[in-house]
Scaffold this motif. Structure first.
Motif, mmCIF file in Angstrom:
data_model
loop_
_atom_site.group_PDB
_atom_site.id
_atom_site.type_symbol
_atom_site.label_atom_id
_atom_site.label_comp_id
_atom_site.label_asym_id
_atom_site.label_seq_id
_atom_site.Cartn_x
_atom_site.Cartn_y
_atom_site.Cartn_z
ATOM 1 N N ALA A 105 0.797 -1.231 0.000
ATOM 2 C CA ALA A 105 0.000 0.000 0.000
ATOM 3 C C ALA A 105 0.827 1.278 0.000
ATOM 4 C CB ALA A 105 -0.924 0.009 1.213
ATOM 5 N N TYR A 106 2.083 1.195 0.388
ATOM 6 C CA TYR A 106 2.897 2.405 0.457
ATOM 7 C C TYR A 106 4.342 1.989 0.340
ATOM 8 C CZ TYR A 106 4.543 7.016 1.850
ATOM 9 O OH TYR A 106 5.141 8.237 1.864
ATOM 10 N N HIS A 107 5.178 2.853 -0.157
ATOM 11 C CA HIS A 107 6.583 2.455 -0.310
ATOM 12 C C HIS A 107 7.468 3.153 0.716
ATOM 13 C CE1 HIS A 107 6.736 6.243 -2.628
ATOM 14 N NE2 HIS A 107 8.025 6.242 -2.359
ATOM 15 N N PHE A 108 8.331 2.354 1.335
ATOM 16 C CA PHE A 108 9.348 2.873 2.243
ATOM 17 C C PHE A 108 10.731 2.654 1.630
ATOM 18 C CE2 PHE A 108 5.684 1.869 4.836
ATOM 19 C CZ PHE A 108 5.574 2.971 5.662
ATOM 20 N N LYS A 109 10.738 2.426 0.330
ATOM 21 C CA LYS A 109 11.972 2.191 -0.404
ATOM 22 C C LYS A 109 11.953 3.056 -1.662
ATOM 23 C CE LYS A 109 10.763 -2.087 -0.624
ATOM 24 N NZ LYS A 109 10.606 -3.519 -0.805
ATOM 25 N N GLN A 110 13.110 3.199 -2.270
ATOM 26 C CA GLN A 110 13.176 3.879 -3.548
ATOM 27 C C GLN A 110 12.391 3.085 -4.587
ATOM 28 O OE1 GLN A 110 14.424 6.767 -4.089
ATOM 29 N NE2 GLN A 110 15.813 7.146 -2.372
ATOM 30 N N PHE A 111 11.876 3.793 -5.578
ATOM 31 C CA PHE A 111 11.217 3.107 -6.686
ATOM 32 C C PHE A 111 12.197 2.167 -7.377
ATOM 33 C CE2 PHE A 111 8.497 6.980 -6.602
ATOM 34 C CZ PHE A 111 7.273 6.351 -6.484
ATOM 35 N N ALA A 112 11.643 1.096 -7.937
ATOM 36 C CA ALA A 112 12.448 0.285 -8.842
ATOM 37 C C ALA A 112 12.773 1.142 -10.075
ATOM 38 C CB ALA A 112 11.684 -0.970 -9.236
ATOM 39 N N GLY A 113 13.555 0.620 -10.967
ATOM 40 C CA GLY A 113 13.956 1.395 -12.133
ATOM 41 C C GLY A 113 12.779 1.997 -12.877
ATOM 42 N N THR A 114 12.924 3.226 -13.315
ATOM 43 C CA THR A 114 11.857 3.932 -14.030
ATOM 44 C C THR A 114 11.333 3.135 -15.212
ATOM 45 O OG1 THR A 114 12.760 6.067 -13.355
ATOM 46 C CG2 THR A 114 11.317 6.054 -15.289
ATOM 47 N N ALA A 115 12.225 2.464 -15.912
ATOM 48 C CA ALA A 115 11.821 1.714 -17.109
ATOM 49 C C ALA A 115 10.817 0.617 -16.787
ATOM 50 C CB ALA A 115 13.052 1.118 -17.787
ATOM 51 N N TYR A 116 10.906 0.048 -15.588
ATOM 52 C CA TYR A 116 9.971 -1.019 -15.221
ATOM 53 C C TYR A 116 8.535 -0.488 -15.155
ATOM 54 C CZ TYR A 116 14.023 -3.851 -13.965
ATOM 55 O OH TYR A 116 15.190 -4.565 -13.991
ATOM 56 N N TYR A 117 8.363 0.739 -14.666
ATOM 57 C CA TYR A 117 7.032 1.334 -14.591
ATOM 58 C C TYR A 117 6.555 1.795 -15.966
ATOM 59 C CZ TYR A 117 7.754 1.403 -9.524
ATOM 60 O OH TYR A 117 7.982 1.051 -8.226
ATOM 61 N N ASN A 118 7.438 2.409 -16.719
ATOM 62 C CA ASN A 118 7.042 2.935 -18.022
ATOM 63 C C ASN A 118 6.812 1.849 -19.055
ATOM 64 O OD1 ASN A 118 7.003 5.587 -17.166
ATOM 65 N ND2 ASN A 118 9.140 5.963 -17.716
ATOM 66 N N ALA A 119 7.214 0.614 -18.750
ATOM 67 C CA ALA A 119 6.897 -0.498 -19.645
ATOM 68 C C ALA A 119 5.420 -0.869 -19.564
ATOM 69 C CB ALA A 119 7.768 -1.708 -19.312
ATOM 70 N N PHE A 120 4.740 -0.392 -18.514
ATOM 71 C CA PHE A 120 3.286 -0.557 -18.427
ATOM 72 C C PHE A 120 2.612 0.561 -19.215
ATOM 73 C CE2 PHE A 120 4.533 -2.835 -14.556
ATOM 74 C CZ PHE A 120 3.682 -3.924 -14.580
ATOM 75 N N ASP A 121 1.469 0.237 -19.802
ATOM 76 C CA ASP A 121 0.651 1.282 -20.422
ATOM 77 C C ASP A 121 -0.053 2.109 -19.354
ATOM 78 O OD1 ASP A 121 0.789 0.589 -23.444
ATOM 79 O OD2 ASP A 121 0.374 -1.330 -22.448
ATOM 80 N N LEU A 122 -0.356 1.467 -18.217
ATOM 81 C CA LEU A 122 -1.041 2.133 -17.114
ATOM 82 C C LEU A 122 -0.599 1.463 -15.825
ATOM 83 C CD1 LEU A 122 -3.212 4.210 -16.243
ATOM 84 C CD2 LEU A 122 -4.925 2.412 -16.579
ATOM 85 N N TYR A 123 -0.130 2.274 -14.864
ATOM 86 C CA TYR A 123 0.328 1.711 -13.600
ATOM 87 C C TYR A 123 -0.341 2.470 -12.458
ATOM 88 C CZ TYR A 123 3.272 -0.523 -10.162
ATOM 89 O OH TYR A 123 3.712 -1.276 -9.110
#
Length: 279
Positions: A105-123
């Protein structure tokens, strides 16, 4: 992108073309890599047309079937796929619309690599603050959607009557306070499980103690937890009923703390050392 993407890219795309020509393609699929994914995504799927549930491994397939879902094994070639993991690389075709949800539900860590999120059409992230933080990192696919895993806590699914079997399973004694001990992966560098594990016997002597830990937790740690008298180690993927039964939650950087916040549960947390992915 991880190496597996490049290994399966062209065979997968060929499979899509073959399915287009001869078999047709399912409109919507839900991809699960483990039992928690079903828990996270089931409240979402109740609002969508019937979907094909897809497992990434045999263990998950058996779990889905035990929950009454007619699961099939990967690969499949849907028009739209929904998942709660960064497994979009397993659907490497632009003709597959890829939708992602967070499994915490919430992150206490840095995001994973930006490319992993942008590989989704919608996140879908859990808050507008998360979306804004992601945009500062270059994440363009994110939208805010809350955390559907918590829906059953507010839609009447869980109430005094439906929670009773869980209280019995955990061996909760009336009149005693109930504490839920939580921890992230013990080898992550961000866990406090070593801080409270030695005092569990004393806690269990005075209160009901339930424990939930990260799926990657080491066997030695799990052995210590399960071998502590008076402690109930939660092994189910859906921890929400136990969270609702608790009077107080103890944690570290586990995202379950955000669920405790949403349920207005008192919390005790620990300072943990800075790790590679610490905020």
């Amino acid at each position: 992108m991880i190496p597996a993407y490049y290994l399966i890219k062209w065979p997968y795309r060929l499979g899509c073309r073959v399915a287009d020509r001869f078999r047709g393609r399912p409109a919507l699929a839900v991809y699960c890599t483990g039992p928690l994914d079903r828990v996270v995504l089931l409240p979402v799927m109740r609002h969508l047309p019937p979907a094909l549930w897809v497992s990434g491994n045999g263990r998950t397939a058996r779990h889905l079937r035990s929950e009454g879902l007619a699961a099939v094994r990967y690969p499949v070639f849907p028009r739209v796929v929904i998942m709660a993991r960064h497994a979009q690389y397993r659907f490497p075709d632009t003709g597959v619309f890829k939708v992602g949800f967070r499994h915490g539900a919430y992150h206490f860590k840095q995001f994973a690599g930006t490319a992993y999120y942008n590989a989704f059409d919608l996140y879908f992230m859990t808050s507008r603050a998360d979306v804004e933080a992601g945009r500062k990192r270059g994440i363009r696919s994110a939208r805010s959607a809350g955390f559907p895993k918590l829906d059953p806590a507010f839609d009447g699914t869980w109430n005094r009557e439906t929670l009773m079997p869980y209280a019995g399973r955990a061996g909760l004694l009336p009149g005693r306070p109930t504490v839920l001990m939580t921890a992230t992966w013990d080898r992550s560098g961000m866990s406090a499980v070593g801080r409270w594990l030695p005092v569990l016997p004393r806690l269990a002597a005075a209160m009901n103690v339930m424990v939930t830990v990260h799926p990657f937790t080491s066997r030695s740690c799990l052995k210590s937890l399960s071998g502590t008298p008076g402690v109930f180690l939660i092994r189910e993927a859906d921890t929400l009923p136990y969270l609702m039964l608790s009077d107080v939650v103890v944690g570290d950087t586990s995202s379950i703390l955000a669920e405790a916040c949403a349920l207005n549960k008192p919390m005790v947390t620990f300072r943990v050392p800075q790790a590679r992915r610490s905020l």
